[in-house]
Scaffold this motif. Structure first.
Motif, PDB file in Angstrom:
ATOM      1  N   LYS A 172       0.841  -1.193   0.000  1.00 48.17           N
ATOM      2  CA  LYS A 172       0.000   0.000   0.000  1.00 48.17           C
ATOM      3  C   LYS A 172       0.880   1.248   0.000  1.00 48.17           C
ATOM      4  O   LYS A 172       1.904   1.297   0.690  1.00 48.17           O
ATOM      5  N   ALA A 201       0.233   5.531   0.178  1.00 44.06           N
ATOM      6  CA  ALA A 201      -0.669   6.674   0.313  1.00 44.06           C
ATOM      7  C   ALA A 201       0.131   7.949   0.060  1.00 44.06           C
ATOM      8  O   ALA A 201       1.158   8.176   0.703  1.00 44.06           O
ATOM      9  N   GLU A 224      -2.778  13.658  -6.687  1.00 37.82           N
ATOM     10  CA  GLU A 224      -3.729  12.769  -6.021  1.00 37.82           C
ATOM     11  C   GLU A 224      -4.434  11.871  -7.047  1.00 37.82           C
ATOM     12  O   GLU A 224      -4.554  10.661  -6.857  1.00 37.82           O
ATOM     13  N   THR A 269      -2.023   9.270  -8.452  1.00 38.97           N
ATOM     14  CA  THR A 269      -1.798   8.204  -7.481  1.00 38.97           C
ATOM     15  C   THR A 269      -2.924   7.189  -7.531  1.00 38.97           C
ATOM     16  O   THR A 269      -2.691   5.977  -7.525  1.00 38.97           O
ATOM     17  N   ASP A 270      -4.164   7.668  -7.577  1.00 39.04           N
ATOM     18  CA  ASP A 270      -5.309   6.754  -7.662  1.00 39.04           C
ATOM     19  C   ASP A 270      -5.228   5.908  -8.938  1.00 39.04           C
ATOM     20  O   ASP A 270      -5.465   4.703  -8.906  1.00 39.04           O
ATOM     21  N   SER A 289      -2.597   2.922  -9.080  1.00 40.93           N
ATOM     22  CA  SER A 289      -2.979   1.683  -8.411  1.00 40.93           C
ATOM     23  C   SER A 289      -3.336   0.585  -9.410  1.00 40.93           C
ATOM     24  O   SER A 289      -3.180  -0.597  -9.123  1.00 40.93           O
ATOM     25  N   GLU A 337      -1.642  -1.448  -3.761  1.00 40.12           N
ATOM     26  CA  GLU A 337      -2.669  -0.415  -3.865  1.00 40.12           C
ATOM     27  C   GLU A 337      -2.036   0.949  -3.640  1.00 40.12           C
ATOM     28  O   GLU A 337      -1.152   1.091  -2.799  1.00 40.12           O
ATOM     29  N   LYS A 389      -3.286   5.107  -3.109  1.00 33.93           N
ATOM     30  CA  LYS A 389      -4.405   6.032  -2.936  1.00 33.93           C
ATOM     31  C   LYS A 389      -3.872   7.435  -2.690  1.00 33.93           C
ATOM     32  O   LYS A 389      -2.877   7.610  -1.992  1.00 33.93           O
ATOM     33  N   TYR A 393      -4.686  11.199  -1.113  1.00 34.32           N
ATOM     34  CA  TYR A 393      -5.457  11.859  -0.055  1.00 34.32           C
ATOM     35  C   TYR A 393      -5.101  13.340  -0.021  1.00 34.32           C
ATOM     36  O   TYR A 393      -3.967  13.710  -0.338  1.00 34.32           O
ATOM     37  N   TRP A 417      -5.748   3.906   6.835  1.00 32.02           N
ATOM     38  CA  TRP A 417      -5.808   2.961   5.704  1.00 32.02           C
ATOM     39  C   TRP A 417      -4.533   2.121   5.641  1.00 32.02           C
ATOM     40  O   TRP A 417      -4.584   0.907   5.456  1.00 32.02           O
TER      41      TRP A 417
END
Length: 122
Positions: free
Chosen positions: A78, A80, A89, A92-93, A96, A102, A104, A106, A117
């Motif tokens: 993961k 973030a 942002e 980054t999404d 994935s 993953e 994400k 933020y 998370w």
């Protein structure tokens, strides 16, 4: 400059990026942190608090970032990225979908949500 973020769960490594980020920052802060994490857990849960514009990363920093990503490619679980830069942002999404773990994005106001998370292991 990169600084390690303290008081995160043991399996999470995080850095705060501010001002200019150089290859030396990545060599002296990011890479040792990722190495330590993979040595202990064989997986990476990573938090980047981006308080500087991505344009403030030098070319050498981007090369070192690429090296870190490829060296530990299968260990990423993961990631973030916390920033108020909407484009980062959204990237980054989208990232994935092509990374083994993953990712994400933020907003800075959601920092605790990002930490929460990352705290949940896959």
């Amino acid at each position: 400059m990169l600084r390690v973020i303290q008081n995160l769960p043991d399996h999470v490594f995080g850095v705060r990026a501010s001002g200019e980020v150089t290859a030396d920052d990545l060599k002296n802060v990011l890479l040792p942190g990722l190495e330590s994490l993979t040595d202990r857990y064989n997986e990476i849960y990573y938090l980047l608090l981006l308080e500087t514009e991505v344009q403030n990363f030098t070319a050498g920093a981007w090369v070192q970032d690429l090296i870190a990503g490829l060296k530990h490619f299968t260990a990423w679980k993961k990631m973030a990225i916390v920033t108020d830069q909407t484009a980062v942002e959204k990237f980054t999404d989208a990232f994935s979908y092509i990374s083994p773990g993953e990712a994400k994005g933020y907003e800075i106001s959601e920092l605790q949500e990002a930490i929460d998370w990352l705290s949940i292991k896959k």
